[in-house]
Design a protein around this motif. Structure first.
Motif, mmCIF file in Angstrom:
data_model
loop_
_atom_site.group_PDB
_atom_site.id
_atom_site.type_symbol
_atom_site.label_atom_id
_atom_site.label_comp_id
_atom_site.label_asym_id
_atom_site.label_seq_id
_atom_site.Cartn_x
_atom_site.Cartn_y
_atom_site.Cartn_z
ATOM 1 N N CYS A 71 -80.248 43.150 55.741
ATOM 2 C CA CYS A 71 -80.567 41.946 54.972
ATOM 3 C C CYS A 71 -80.525 40.783 55.959
ATOM 4 O O CYS A 71 -79.517 40.552 56.627
ATOM 5 C CB CYS A 71 -79.525 41.753 53.872
ATOM 6 S SG CYS A 71 -79.571 40.125 53.102
ATOM 7 N N CYS A 74 -77.541 37.976 54.822
ATOM 8 C CA CYS A 74 -76.095 38.199 54.989
ATOM 9 C C CYS A 74 -75.800 39.168 56.128
ATOM 10 O O CYS A 74 -74.654 39.319 56.532
ATOM 11 C CB CYS A 74 -75.471 38.678 53.686
ATOM 12 S SG CYS A 74 -75.888 40.385 53.289
ATOM 13 N N CYS A 95 -79.728 43.320 47.520
ATOM 14 C CA CYS A 95 -78.828 43.572 48.652
ATOM 15 C C CYS A 95 -77.460 43.954 48.087
ATOM 16 O O CYS A 95 -76.924 43.245 47.231
ATOM 17 C CB CYS A 95 -78.720 42.319 49.513
ATOM 18 S SG CYS A 95 -77.427 42.446 50.753
ATOM 19 N N CYS A 98 -74.985 40.725 49.185
ATOM 20 C CA CYS A 98 -75.150 39.349 48.691
ATOM 21 C C CYS A 98 -75.969 39.277 47.404
ATOM 22 O O CYS A 98 -76.142 38.189 46.847
ATOM 23 C CB CYS A 98 -75.793 38.471 49.767
ATOM 24 S SG CYS A 98 -77.522 38.864 50.102
HETATM 25 ZN ZN LIG Z 1 -77.669 40.335 51.791
#
Ligand SMILES: [Zn+2]
Length: 277
Positions: A71, A74, A95, A98
Protein backbone atom coordinates in the motif's frame (compact mmCIF):
# COMPACT_ATOMS: atom_id res chain seq x y z
CA UNK A 1 -15.23 -2.76 -11.34
CA UNK A 2 -12.46 -0.86 -13.15
CA UNK A 3 -14.95 1.86 -14.00
CA UNK A 4 -15.92 2.13 -10.33
CA UNK A 5 -12.22 2.49 -9.39
CA UNK A 6 -11.83 5.18 -12.06
CA UNK A 7 -14.88 6.96 -10.73
CA UNK A 8 -13.49 6.84 -7.17
CA UNK A 9 -10.10 8.12 -8.33
CA UNK A 10 -11.76 10.97 -10.17
CA UNK A 11 -13.67 11.85 -7.01
CA UNK A 12 -10.51 11.69 -4.92
CA UNK A 13 -8.68 13.99 -7.34
CA UNK A 14 -11.52 16.53 -7.23
CA UNK A 15 -11.51 16.50 -3.43
CA UNK A 16 -7.75 17.11 -3.39
CA UNK A 17 -8.10 19.89 -5.96
CA UNK A 18 -10.67 21.47 -3.66
CA UNK A 19 -8.11 21.29 -0.81
CA UNK A 20 -5.55 22.97 -3.07
CA UNK A 21 -8.01 25.66 -4.05
CA UNK A 22 -8.83 26.25 -0.41
CA UNK A 23 -5.14 26.57 0.53
CA UNK A 24 -3.77 28.74 -2.24
CA UNK A 25 -6.59 29.62 -4.61
CA UNK A 26 -8.87 32.61 -4.45
CA UNK A 27 -11.96 30.53 -3.68
CA UNK A 28 -13.69 31.63 -6.87
CA UNK A 29 -14.21 28.08 -8.12
CA UNK A 30 -15.42 26.57 -4.87
CA UNK A 31 -19.07 26.30 -5.92
CA UNK A 32 -18.24 24.60 -9.19
CA UNK A 33 -15.93 22.11 -7.45
CA UNK A 34 -18.52 21.42 -4.74
CA UNK A 35 -21.17 20.73 -7.38
CA UNK A 36 -18.95 18.28 -9.28
CA UNK A 37 -17.98 16.52 -6.04
CA UNK A 38 -21.60 16.20 -4.98
CA UNK A 39 -22.58 14.83 -8.37
CA UNK A 40 -19.82 12.24 -8.43
CA UNK A 41 -20.54 11.21 -4.84
CA UNK A 42 -24.25 10.79 -5.53
CA UNK A 43 -23.54 8.59 -8.55
CA UNK A 44 -21.79 6.00 -6.36
CA UNK A 45 -23.68 2.83 -5.42
CA UNK A 46 -25.22 3.35 -1.96
CA UNK A 47 -22.86 1.07 -0.03
CA UNK A 48 -19.82 2.43 -1.80
CA UNK A 49 -20.91 5.93 -1.01
CA UNK A 50 -21.14 5.25 2.71
CA UNK A 51 -17.78 3.44 2.70
CA UNK A 52 -16.22 6.37 0.87
CA UNK A 53 -17.63 8.99 3.17
CA UNK A 54 -16.59 7.00 6.24
CA UNK A 55 -13.00 6.77 5.00
CA UNK A 56 -12.94 10.42 3.90
CA UNK A 57 -13.89 11.51 7.40
CA UNK A 58 -10.71 9.87 8.70
CA UNK A 59 -8.40 11.18 5.98
CA UNK A 60 -8.73 12.93 2.62
CA UNK A 61 -6.72 10.20 0.90
CA UNK A 62 -9.20 7.37 0.45
CA UNK A 63 -7.68 5.64 -2.58
CA UNK A 64 -4.36 3.87 -2.11
CA UNK A 65 -2.23 2.95 -5.11
CA UNK A 66 -0.55 -0.43 -4.78
CA UNK A 67 3.16 -0.10 -5.51
CA UNK A 68 5.48 -3.15 -5.60
CA UNK A 69 2.92 -5.16 -3.69
CA UNK A 70 2.60 -2.59 -0.91
CA UNK A 71 0.00 0.00 0.00
CA UNK A 72 1.67 3.22 -1.14
CA UNK A 73 0.06 5.18 1.68
CA UNK A 74 0.74 3.18 4.84
CA UNK A 75 3.49 0.94 3.43
CA UNK A 76 1.79 -2.34 4.39
CA UNK A 77 2.96 -5.31 2.30
CA UNK A 78 -0.02 -7.21 0.87
CA UNK A 79 -0.33 -10.97 0.96
CA UNK A 80 0.25 -12.37 -2.57
CA UNK A 81 -3.39 -13.40 -2.86
CA UNK A 82 -4.49 -9.84 -2.26
CA UNK A 83 -1.96 -8.41 -4.70
CA UNK A 84 -3.54 -10.67 -7.31
CA UNK A 85 -7.04 -9.69 -6.26
CA UNK A 86 -6.17 -5.98 -6.63
CA UNK A 87 -4.80 -6.71 -10.11
CA UNK A 88 -7.85 -8.72 -11.13
CA UNK A 89 -10.04 -5.85 -9.93
CA UNK A 90 -13.21 -7.90 -9.52
CA UNK A 91 -14.02 -6.74 -6.02
CA UNK A 92 -13.15 -3.74 -3.91
CA UNK A 93 -9.99 -4.52 -1.94
CA UNK A 94 -9.23 -2.65 1.25
CA UNK A 95 -5.74 -2.30 2.72
CA UNK A 96 -5.60 -4.63 5.74
CA UNK A 97 -3.74 -1.99 7.70
CA UNK A 98 -5.16 1.45 6.84
CA UNK A 99 -8.48 0.31 5.27
CA UNK A 100 -8.08 2.52 2.20
CA UNK A 101 -9.33 1.25 -1.15
CA UNK A 102 -6.51 -0.34 -3.14
CA UNK A 103 -5.97 -0.08 -6.89
CA UNK A 104 -3.13 -0.56 -9.33
CA UNK A 105 -2.35 1.56 -12.35
CA UNK A 106 0.43 -0.36 -14.04
CA UNK A 107 1.21 2.22 -16.73
CA UNK A 108 1.35 5.24 -14.40
CA UNK A 109 4.57 7.29 -14.48
CA UNK A 110 6.94 6.24 -11.72
CA UNK A 111 9.94 7.55 -9.85
CA UNK A 112 13.08 6.05 -11.40
CA UNK A 113 15.71 8.04 -9.51
CA UNK A 114 18.33 6.62 -7.18
CA UNK A 115 17.45 5.79 -3.62
CA UNK A 116 18.92 8.43 -1.28
CA UNK A 117 22.48 7.48 -0.40
CA UNK A 118 23.14 6.70 3.26
CA UNK A 119 26.56 8.24 3.25
CA UNK A 120 25.49 11.60 1.85
CA UNK A 121 24.46 14.22 4.42
CA UNK A 122 20.69 14.68 4.72
CA UNK A 123 19.42 17.36 2.38
CA UNK A 124 17.29 20.21 3.59
CA UNK A 125 14.90 22.76 2.14
CA UNK A 126 14.05 22.75 -1.55
CA UNK A 127 17.03 20.50 -2.41
CA UNK A 128 15.10 17.57 -0.94
CA UNK A 129 12.80 17.76 -3.98
CA UNK A 130 14.76 19.34 -6.75
CA UNK A 131 18.21 19.82 -8.25
CA UNK A 132 20.17 22.09 -10.55
CA UNK A 133 19.62 19.67 -13.45
CA UNK A 134 15.86 20.23 -13.15
CA UNK A 135 16.15 24.00 -13.66
CA UNK A 136 15.20 25.41 -17.07
CA UNK A 137 15.97 29.11 -17.53
CA UNK A 138 14.65 30.59 -20.75
CA UNK A 139 11.86 28.04 -21.13
CA UNK A 140 10.66 28.34 -24.71
CA UNK A 141 6.96 27.58 -24.73
CA UNK A 142 3.89 29.20 -26.26
CA UNK A 143 1.31 27.40 -24.16
CA UNK A 144 0.82 25.43 -20.96
CA UNK A 145 1.00 22.23 -23.04
CA UNK A 146 4.44 23.07 -24.42
CA UNK A 147 5.75 24.17 -21.03
CA UNK A 148 4.55 20.99 -19.35
CA UNK A 149 5.91 18.81 -22.18
CA UNK A 150 9.37 20.37 -21.85
CA UNK A 151 9.55 20.06 -18.08
CA UNK A 152 8.25 16.47 -18.11
CA UNK A 153 10.90 15.60 -20.69
CA UNK A 154 13.61 17.08 -18.46
CA UNK A 155 12.42 14.91 -15.58
CA UNK A 156 12.58 11.82 -17.76
CA UNK A 157 15.94 12.65 -19.38
CA UNK A 158 17.52 13.34 -16.01
CA UNK A 159 16.29 9.96 -14.74
CA UNK A 160 13.81 11.13 -12.17
CA UNK A 161 10.46 10.02 -13.62
CA UNK A 162 9.45 7.48 -16.29
CA UNK A 163 6.82 7.77 -19.01
CA UNK A 164 6.87 11.52 -19.67
CA UNK A 165 4.05 11.17 -22.25
CA UNK A 166 1.71 9.81 -19.61
CA UNK A 167 2.96 12.45 -17.19
CA UNK A 168 2.04 15.22 -19.64
CA UNK A 169 -1.37 13.69 -20.24
CA UNK A 170 -2.12 13.51 -16.50
CA UNK A 171 -0.89 17.05 -15.89
CA UNK A 172 -3.12 18.36 -18.69
CA UNK A 173 -6.13 16.48 -17.33
CA UNK A 174 -5.46 18.21 -14.02
CA UNK A 175 -5.21 21.62 -15.74
CA UNK A 176 -8.52 20.97 -17.48
CA UNK A 177 -10.34 20.67 -14.15
CA UNK A 178 -8.90 23.90 -12.80
CA UNK A 179 -6.00 25.94 -14.15
CA UNK A 180 -2.99 25.99 -11.83
CA UNK A 181 -1.94 29.47 -12.98
CA UNK A 182 -1.98 31.95 -10.12
CA UNK A 183 -1.50 35.63 -9.60
CA UNK A 184 2.01 37.05 -10.02
CA UNK A 185 2.86 34.90 -13.04
CA UNK A 186 3.22 31.58 -11.22
CA UNK A 187 1.83 28.19 -12.27
CA UNK A 188 1.90 24.85 -10.46
CA UNK A 189 1.10 22.09 -12.95
CA UNK A 190 1.38 18.75 -11.18
CA UNK A 191 0.65 15.05 -11.23
CA UNK A 192 -0.34 13.03 -8.20
CA UNK A 193 0.13 9.30 -7.89
CA UNK A 194 3.74 9.19 -9.12
CA UNK A 195 4.92 6.50 -6.72
CA UNK A 196 8.24 4.90 -5.87
CA UNK A 197 10.22 7.89 -4.62
CA UNK A 198 9.82 11.41 -3.35
CA UNK A 199 8.10 14.54 -4.49
CA UNK A 200 10.00 16.03 -7.44
CA UNK A 201 10.05 19.59 -8.71
CA UNK A 202 11.30 20.94 -12.03
CA UNK A 203 11.23 24.66 -12.68
CA UNK A 204 10.98 26.59 -15.92
CA UNK A 205 11.24 30.33 -16.37
CA UNK A 206 10.05 32.52 -19.21
CA UNK A 207 10.79 36.21 -18.98
CA UNK A 208 8.38 37.01 -21.77
CA UNK A 209 5.57 34.97 -20.22
CA UNK A 210 3.62 31.93 -21.41
CA UNK A 211 -0.08 32.35 -22.24
CA UNK A 212 -1.44 29.71 -19.88
CA UNK A 213 -5.18 29.28 -19.95
CA UNK A 214 -8.50 30.52 -21.31
CA UNK A 215 -8.47 33.24 -18.67
CA UNK A 216 -5.41 34.56 -20.53
CA UNK A 217 -3.04 34.46 -17.57
CA UNK A 218 0.61 35.02 -18.49
CA UNK A 219 2.97 32.75 -16.59
CA UNK A 220 6.66 33.49 -16.00
CA UNK A 221 7.58 30.87 -13.43
CA UNK A 222 6.41 27.27 -13.83
CA UNK A 223 6.80 24.74 -11.02
CA UNK A 224 6.15 21.28 -12.43
CA UNK A 225 5.72 18.83 -9.59
CA UNK A 226 5.18 15.07 -9.31
CA UNK A 227 3.63 13.90 -6.08
CA UNK A 228 3.49 10.47 -4.45
CA UNK A 229 -0.10 10.15 -3.18
CA UNK A 230 1.02 9.73 0.44
CA UNK A 231 2.52 13.24 0.55
CA UNK A 232 -0.49 15.09 -0.91
CA UNK A 233 -0.90 17.04 2.32
CA UNK A 234 2.76 18.01 2.34
CA UNK A 235 2.39 19.19 -1.26
CA UNK A 236 -0.15 21.75 -0.07
CA UNK A 237 2.39 23.12 2.40
CA UNK A 238 5.10 23.26 -0.27
CA UNK A 239 2.78 25.06 -2.66
CA UNK A 240 1.78 27.64 -0.07
CA UNK A 241 5.45 28.13 0.87
CA UNK A 242 6.34 28.78 -2.76
CA UNK A 243 3.36 31.08 -3.30
CA UNK A 244 4.32 33.07 -0.23
CA UNK A 245 7.97 33.28 -1.31
CA UNK A 246 7.12 34.56 -4.76
CA UNK A 247 4.54 37.07 -3.64
CA UNK A 248 7.66 39.15 -3.02
CA UNK A 249 8.68 40.91 -6.19
CA UNK A 250 12.39 40.81 -5.34
CA UNK A 251 12.27 37.00 -5.26
CA UNK A 252 10.51 36.85 -8.62
CA UNK A 253 13.02 39.29 -10.08
CA UNK A 254 15.98 37.20 -8.90
CA UNK A 255 14.50 34.12 -10.58
CA UNK A 256 13.76 35.96 -13.84
CA UNK A 257 17.29 37.35 -13.99
CA UNK A 258 18.98 33.92 -13.88
CA UNK A 259 20.59 32.95 -17.18
CA UNK A 260 21.90 29.46 -16.49
CA UNK A 261 20.58 26.43 -14.60
CA UNK A 262 23.25 27.07 -11.98
CA UNK A 263 22.16 30.68 -11.43
CA UNK A 264 18.51 29.67 -11.37
CA UNK A 265 19.15 26.95 -8.81
CA UNK A 266 21.11 29.35 -6.60
CA UNK A 267 18.34 31.94 -6.83
CA UNK A 268 15.71 29.33 -5.91
CA UNK A 269 17.75 28.10 -2.94
CA UNK A 270 18.22 31.64 -1.72
CA UNK A 271 14.60 32.70 -2.15
CA UNK A 272 13.22 29.65 -0.36
CA UNK A 273 15.79 29.28 2.41
CA UNK A 274 13.35 30.35 5.15
CA UNK A 275 10.01 29.44 3.59
CA UNK A 276 10.69 25.81 2.58
CA UNK A 277 11.90 23.62 5.40
ZN1 LIG B 1 -2.60 1.01 3.65
Amino acid sequence: MQSLINHLNQLQELLLIRDEHRTTGDGRHMDRLNDSIEQLTDMLPVEMKSLYLRLYKKDHIVMAPMHNGCCAICGMRMPISQVQAVRLCKQIQSCPSCARILFEESDAPKWIGDAPSRTEPRKSGISRFSAEILMVPNLKAHSAVEAIEKLAKVMEEQNFISASDKLVQSALEREAVLSTAMENGLAFPHVRGVEGGGLTLAMGVSKKGIPWDDAGKLVNIVFFITIPTAVSAFYLRLMSGLTETFLKEQNREAILEAKTSEELWKALLKATRYSIK
